[in-house]
Write an enzyme that holds these catalytic residues in place. Structure first.
Site, mmCIF file in Angstrom:
data_model
loop_
_atom_site.group_PDB
_atom_site.id
_atom_site.type_symbol
_atom_site.label_atom_id
_atom_site.label_comp_id
_atom_site.label_asym_id
_atom_site.label_seq_id
_atom_site.Cartn_x
_atom_site.Cartn_y
_atom_site.Cartn_z
ATOM 1 N N ASP A 347 0.829 -1.307 -0.155
ATOM 2 C CA ASP A 347 0.075 -0.095 -0.219
ATOM 3 C C ASP A 347 0.835 1.041 0.053
ATOM 4 O O ASP A 347 2.022 1.117 0.370
ATOM 5 C CB ASP A 347 -1.007 0.011 1.163
ATOM 6 C CG ASP A 347 -1.504 1.205 1.340
ATOM 7 O OD1 ASP A 347 -2.274 1.589 0.575
ATOM 8 O OD2 ASP A 347 -1.677 2.037 2.454
ATOM 9 N N ASP A 546 -1.486 -0.895 6.022
ATOM 10 C CA ASP A 546 -1.917 -0.352 7.215
ATOM 11 C C ASP A 546 -3.177 0.047 7.531
ATOM 12 O O ASP A 546 -3.197 0.539 8.592
ATOM 13 C CB ASP A 546 -0.784 0.903 7.612
ATOM 14 C CG ASP A 546 -1.410 1.894 6.753
ATOM 15 O OD1 ASP A 546 -1.760 1.937 5.567
ATOM 16 O OD2 ASP A 546 -1.375 3.129 7.288
ATOM 17 N N ASP A 550 -6.770 -2.278 3.617
ATOM 18 C CA ASP A 550 -5.814 -3.290 3.029
ATOM 19 C C ASP A 550 -6.196 -4.749 3.736
ATOM 20 O O ASP A 550 -5.660 -5.554 3.350
ATOM 21 C CB ASP A 550 -4.535 -2.937 3.582
ATOM 22 C CG ASP A 550 -4.056 -1.597 2.935
ATOM 23 O OD1 ASP A 550 -4.292 -1.584 1.737
ATOM 24 O OD2 ASP A 550 -3.451 -0.754 3.825
#
Length: 656
Positions: A347, A546, A550
């Protein structure tokens, strides 16, 4: 089989206490040891204690064996159950023959082996359970994102609060400033900004007005809105994300450990060798007692003392090393999968970048005004706002000791920025480029450098209808992100960036980091789908993230790695956690996985290698030439292999 660490600990210590008198009062595979005692009635005490040991201490393994056999996949639990059941059943037969029937031919028992096997296996499993952090409930934390109640419009136009589970499609709910949106819907009335980080991962406010769609669980900004509900319960967006996480976690738990594979092979080998020895020795001697003794010896020697400790000891050591390096290992198979990783998906926000807006550059387009004076006006316009962009402007002004300019008639311009009046009555605005285009206000796109235009958010200061300055804000790339990407490439790993941010920002960040493959404007289900696509092509995928958005991809990936500073939902969906939130720690995790795999393989060879040699000898394969593995020698080899795997596990270190 999921066993509670507390229950294993209790069973281990109870069985340890019970095993001490058994070890003192019974011989080791027929061999009297110097410290052993014997007195009238001692065999009865041994038989009674061994029965408790088998029933109480062996219960987890017997239960696990039943589950493995029902699934037609015998593994470690079945192998242990075979050993302890054979040892207990034959030992009770020996007890009856020796103590009750008073057989003239003494029958050797295996009470000593039964006690040591149960205690060692309980210790091994307890060590492994302690080494692995307890899994949190990601689904529960996702459910808590929705408010408990919603304000629903009644027939008379009033609003009444109802429990969230009573919401129905078509109802209209009122969402006040700062409240969470209770369900998916479409705005009927009002304008606001909404933080949709659970969908995009980007912690910034999105402008919303009539006919805009909103997602349940997202955070409303500073406007009151009326929302017509379009999705509740299982039809809601958050519920669908939760289903993705649940499905992915369920499928991942089916993964099989290397130790279980080895244990399965040993189980089949032990059963085959034991039955073969029974038949062969009966044919050779026509003595069923002799044949049974050989078969039982094979089954007992196959007991995986060393194998049962081989993996837990390495796991405990690797978990300890990981913790010292800021790596928390939550699931037992994370390192096994990590060593075969081919693709590392990351990410952007919070993983490769800091995850917080900062002012990158401030310039003045008015020769009579410095950049600090322009910043003072911007800080005045943004005073009192909780928007991330506003907070970074006021924070910079405070840091530099710049007092915010007094602004009157401050107001928000939905989807564009803010406005107000200076002390001299001059109208001033802080708006985006789209607003300038819509209002036909001329500006120089090159007022800020090209990098800022590509990867950062640019706002323009307009005073009396003219652009008088500009400010670039954005999410700074972490200092170690470039090193992390470079290290991945050196190890043969392919870095891939997945982000909910727009194409221009994603492109700029990827280029800066040297990441060739990236995907932008992704929702949680898109990330999870991309992970599956790579897996279908034969890639072992590591996902690093995080945010709430996700969670599905973290759960779906072969190894989900959460950034320590991330959300609880992300952490609970992951297999490992990077405590320091440093992307370079992904490399340390990979190197630790490689080291652990090497030690695991070595220990499996030591643990299983003993059986590879001992089982055929115990079955009497070399008996025709006078070589038979005596129970005493078998016991010595068993103990030696256990000591070797313990010492070998302690030498584990990270490769790099």
């Amino acid at each position: 089989m999921m066993m509670h660490a507390g229950d294993l600990k209790r069973r281990f210590f109870v069985c340890l206490v019970l095993a001490v008198p058994v070890l003192l009062l019974s011989p080791m595979m027929g061999i009297e040891l110097p410290f052993q005692l014997s007195f009238p009635g001692s065999p009865w005490i041994v038989a009674a204690l061994s029965t408790v040991l088998y029933g109480f201490g062996g219960k987890p393994f017997l239960t696990g064996a039943v589950q493995e056999l029902k699934a037609r996949r015998p593994a470690m639990m079945t192998l242990i159950a075979l050993g302890i059941t054979t040892a207990y059943a034959y030992s009770m037969y020996a007890f009856v023959a020796n103590e009750i029937l008073r057989s003239p031919d003494h029958v050797m028992d295996f009470f000593w082996e039964l006690a040591t096997l149960i205690v060692i296996m309980l210790l091994g499993h307890w060590i492994e359970m302690r080494a692995t952090a307890s899994a949190g409930d990601a689904l529960q934390k996702m459910a808590e994102l929705l408010p408990a109640k919603a304000s629903v419009r009644q027939a008379d136009g009033s609003f009444e609060e109802v429990d969230i589970d009573q919401l129905e499609t078509g109802q209209t709910v009122m969402v006040k400033p700062g409240e969470k949106i209770p369900a998916d819907g479409v705005i009927e009335q009002g304008e606001t900004t909404v933080n949709e980080s659970l969908v995009t991962g980007e912690a910034r406010a999105i402008a919303k007005k009539a006919d805009s769609k909103v997602v349940g669980g997202s955070q409303n900004g500073n406007g009151t809105i009326l929302v017509q509900v379009t999705g509740t319960g299982e039809s809601g967006y958050l519920a669908q994300v939760m289903q993705l996480v649940s499905t992915a976690q369920g499928e991942k738990t089916k993964a099989e450990s290397l130790a279980d594979k080895v244990a399965r092979l040993l189980f089949y080998a032990a059963v085959a060798a034991g039955l073969a020895s029974l038949v062969a020795w009966y044919i050779a001697t026509r003595n069923f007692g002799t044949a049974i003794t050989f078969m039982v010896t094979v089954f007992v020697i196959a007991c995986p003392h060393a194998l049962g400790l081989a993996i837990p000891l390495v796991k405990a050591r690797s978990t300890s090393i990981g913790a010292k390096n800021g790596l928390l290992l939550r699931h037992r198979q994370a390192l096994e999968a990590m060593r075969n990783a081919a693709v590392v998906m990351m990410d952007k926000t919070g993983t490769l970048t800091e995850g917080a807006f900062k002012v990158i550059d401030v310039v003045s387009a008015d020769p009579g005004r410095t950049s600090d004076e322009a910043l003072a006006i911007m800080a005045g316009l943004e005073a009192g706002s909780s928007h991330p962009l506003a907070e970074s402007i006021t924070a910079l002004a405070s840091t530099k000791g710049i007092e915010a300019a007094p602004i009157a008639n401050g107001h928000a311009i939905p989807g564009a920025g803010v406005g107000g009046t200076l002390a001299d009555g001059t109208e001033t605005l802080l708006v985006n480029a789209r607003y300038l285009d819509e209002q036909s206000i001329a500006y120089d796109p090159a007022l800020l450098n090209d990098a800022a235009k590509g990867s950062y958010t640019v706002s323009y200061l307009v005073i009396d209808g003219k652009v008088s300055g500009a400010i670039a804000q954005g999410d700074e790339i972490k200092g170690s992100a470039r090193e992390a990407v470079r290290g991945m490439k050196e190890r043969g790993l392919v870095p891939v960036m997945l982000t909910g941010d727009n194409e221009s920002v994603a492109s700029a960040v990827a280029a800066d980091l040297g990441i060739e493959t990236y995907r932008a404007s992704l929702r949680p289900e898109d990330k999870e789908r991309i992970v599956r696509e790579y897996q279908r092509n034969g890639n072992v995928v590591v996902m690093v993230g995080d945010g709430i958005n996700d969670a599905p991809s973290l759960a779906r990936a072969d190894v989900g790695v959460a950034i320590g500073a991330g959300t609880d939902v992300a952490v609970d969906s992951a297999d490992a956690v990077l405590v320091r939130s440093d992307p370079v720690d992904v490399l340390r995790l990979y190197d630790l996985a490689k080291s652990t795999a090497r030690k695991t393989t070595q220990n499996l060879w030591w643990g299983a290698g003993y059986n590879i040699v001992a089982i055929p000898l115990a079955a009497g394969v070399l008996a025709p030439i006078g070589i038979v593995l005596s129970p005493a020698v078998g016991a010595v080899l068993m103990s030696l292999s256990t000591v070797i795997v313990a010492v070998n596990a302690l030498t584990l270190t990270i490769d790099r």
